[in-house]
Write an enzyme that holds these catalytic residues in place. Structure first.
Site, short mmCIF file in Angstrom:
data_model
loop_
_atom_site.label_atom_id
_atom_site.label_comp_id
_atom_site.label_asym_id
_atom_site.label_seq_id
_atom_site.Cartn_x
_atom_site.Cartn_y
_atom_site.Cartn_z
CG ASP A 118 -2.36 0.83 1.24
OD1 ASP A 118 -2.33 1.64 0.05
OD2 ASP A 118 -3.06 1.42 2.50
CG ASP A 160 -3.84 4.24 -3.38
OD1 ASP A 160 -3.04 3.53 -2.38
OD2 ASP A 160 -5.25 3.89 -2.87
#
Ligand SMILES: *[C@@H]1O[C@H](CO)[C@@H](O)[C@H](O)[C@H]1NC(C)=O
Ligand SMILES: *[C@@H]1O[C@H](CO)[C@@H](O)[C@H](O)[C@H]1NC(C)=O
Ligand SMILES: *[C@@H]1O[C@H](CO)[C@@H](O)[C@H](O)[C@H]1NC(C)=O
Length: 418
Positions: A108, A290
């Site tokens: 992440d 992301d």
């Protein structure tokens, strides 16, 4: 300082920059960790709902920052979100402790705490130190609350970090099938995640690897490839460097955007147009890159412009935009201008792999699009999320030391796999 870092600093001063491949240094201290994309075919199709909930929580993060005076009740998350499981996971295997426990962690760049224990329980070993802090992070598509320990973390052969802050989940929500998160975003995202010790940031795995002399640069290179299989181990995180074998041509570096709230993340400025006519989709604006998001999310007005340009309609079953095969045959490229470089995002890149249509509750011969509605209008400093279906077409670098982001084309940029 290495040649890459020097070069990057100098060029960053000159604004948007492009560096040529040959100046990057050899792969001496690059350590790579493979990661996989997994799809949960028994899950409810909720690709968009999960991504939108996450985007909303990330975008709203700054307004709730600094308000925390005590640990929140673990049963009362500050933001109510769907508890749906992720349909698509990007996971790596990480070892914690000695003897080690193996955990599958989501990769992440949109968060920066590392935590475990959502599925496989954490085991205290000889290297575990309880810090006495509680730790909590809210993701939109889930949240976790637990105890902070420091421990030894093995990210790959030859990359064992000591004294790494690890959250041990007491309560985790929305993380079925994974054990937690390997947070590799900007360290400032860790502010206010600890209690009572909320005075400082919590060093990320990259910060610690660098501080402990295990890598030469505070930078991560991310390679991912499009795939039409349910599970594919075809991603690679390179700590402390970039793998020059994984991209073609030149690397473009741009500074992290100065526009909030995208500036808190691995945020960039970009412009998006459609087709040879250059139809405007998104004027130059800030958003984020992301790895924790699957789709390419564009502000509502931008996605409307895209729908007008392509004729796509919303498919109520899957929740994604859909084209007829004829419309797909005439679909044109999207063009992403990032810094001085224009990256072409081909028609094939814009569609969900058709071989996996049924895995998301869709119909075999339909054409679903991976560009979807962010759920809020442009002009709010967080107008797009370049998620994994975008990033799988380019090599991607987060250079936290120099607050910049790199992109380069790869042999998969023009792949027709979908
Ligand atoms: C897949 O989704 C189902 C239903 O949402 C869930 O019960 C299950 O735990 C998930 N499995 C994995 C491996 O994520
Ligand atoms: C945004 O954050 C504020 C402050 O924490 C909160 O009151 C509000 O409910 C949040 N909004 C959304 C849409 O999550
Ligand atoms: C361990 O890391 C923490 C931050 O997570 C830091 O405050 C502490 O000083 C470190 N301890 C050692 C012995 O390096």
């Amino acid at each position: 300082m290495t040649s890459l870092a020097l070069c990057a600093v100098v060029l960053a001063l000159a604004g948007d920059s492009v560096i040529a491949k040959p100046v990057q240094r050899a792969t001496s201290s690059h350590i790579s960790l493979p990661f996989a994309r997994r799809m949960n075919t028994t899950g409810i199709p909720n690709l968009l709902a999960v991504d939108q909930a996450r985007a909303k929580a990330l975008k709203n993060r700054s307004s709730s920052k600094g308000t925390k005076t005590s640990a929140r009740s673990p049963l009362a998350p500050a933001i109510n979100v769907p508890a749906d499981n992720q349909v698509v996971d990007y996971v790596a295997t990480v070892l914690v402790g000695n003897p080690p426990t193996e955990f599958f962690l989501l990769i992440d760049t949109g968060s920066s705490n590392t935590w475990v224990g959502a599925t496989t329980p954490f085991t205290v070993t000889s290297t575990t130190v309880d810090t006495g802090n509680e730790v909590e992070v809210i993701y939109g598509s889930g949240f976790f609350f637990g105890e902070e320990v420091t421990d030894q973390v093995q990210l790959a052969n030859g990359l064992t970090i000591t004294n790494q802050s690890i959250g041990v989940a007491e309560l985790a929500f929305g993380f079925d099938g994974v054990d937690g998160i390997l947070g590799i975003g900007p360290v400032d995202l860790t502010v206010d995640t600890l209690f009572p010790d909320d005075t400082d940031t919590v060093p990320t795995v990259i910060d610690n690897a660098f501080a402990q002399g295990l890598i030469d640069e505070r930078l991560i290179g991310i390679s991912f490839e499009p795939t039409d299989t349910i599970e594919a181990l075809n991603g690679e995180l390179t700590f402390g460097g970039i793998n020059t074998n994984k991209f073609t041509g030149e690397m473009t570096f741009v500074p992290i955007t100065s526009t909030a709230p995208a500036s808190e993340f691995v945020g960039i400025d970009q412009t998006v147009t459609y087709g040879a006519a250059g139809t405007p989709i998104l004027a130059t604006t800030a958003g984020i890159t992301d790895t924790g998001t699957t789709l390419l999310l564009l502000a509502t007005d931008a996605i409307e412009a895209y729908q007008t340009a392509t004729g796509a309609v919303l498919d109520d079953t899957v929740g994604l935009l859909r084209l007829t095969p004829d419309q797909f045959a005439s679909l044109e490229s999207l063009f992403f201008q990032i810094g001085d470089t224009t990256f072409e995002f081909t028609p094939n890149a814009q569609i969900f792999p058709r071989a996996l249509n049924t895995a998301i509750g869709g119909t075999d011969d339909f054409v679903y699009l991976i560009a979807a509605d962010l759920g809020s209008p442009s002009g709010e400093g967080f107008d797009f999320v370049d998620g994994m279906t975008f990033l799988e077409r380019f090599y991607y670098v987060f250079d936290s030391a120099n607050s910049q982001v790199g992109f380069a084309t790869t042999e998969f940029t023009d792949s027709t796999i979908n």
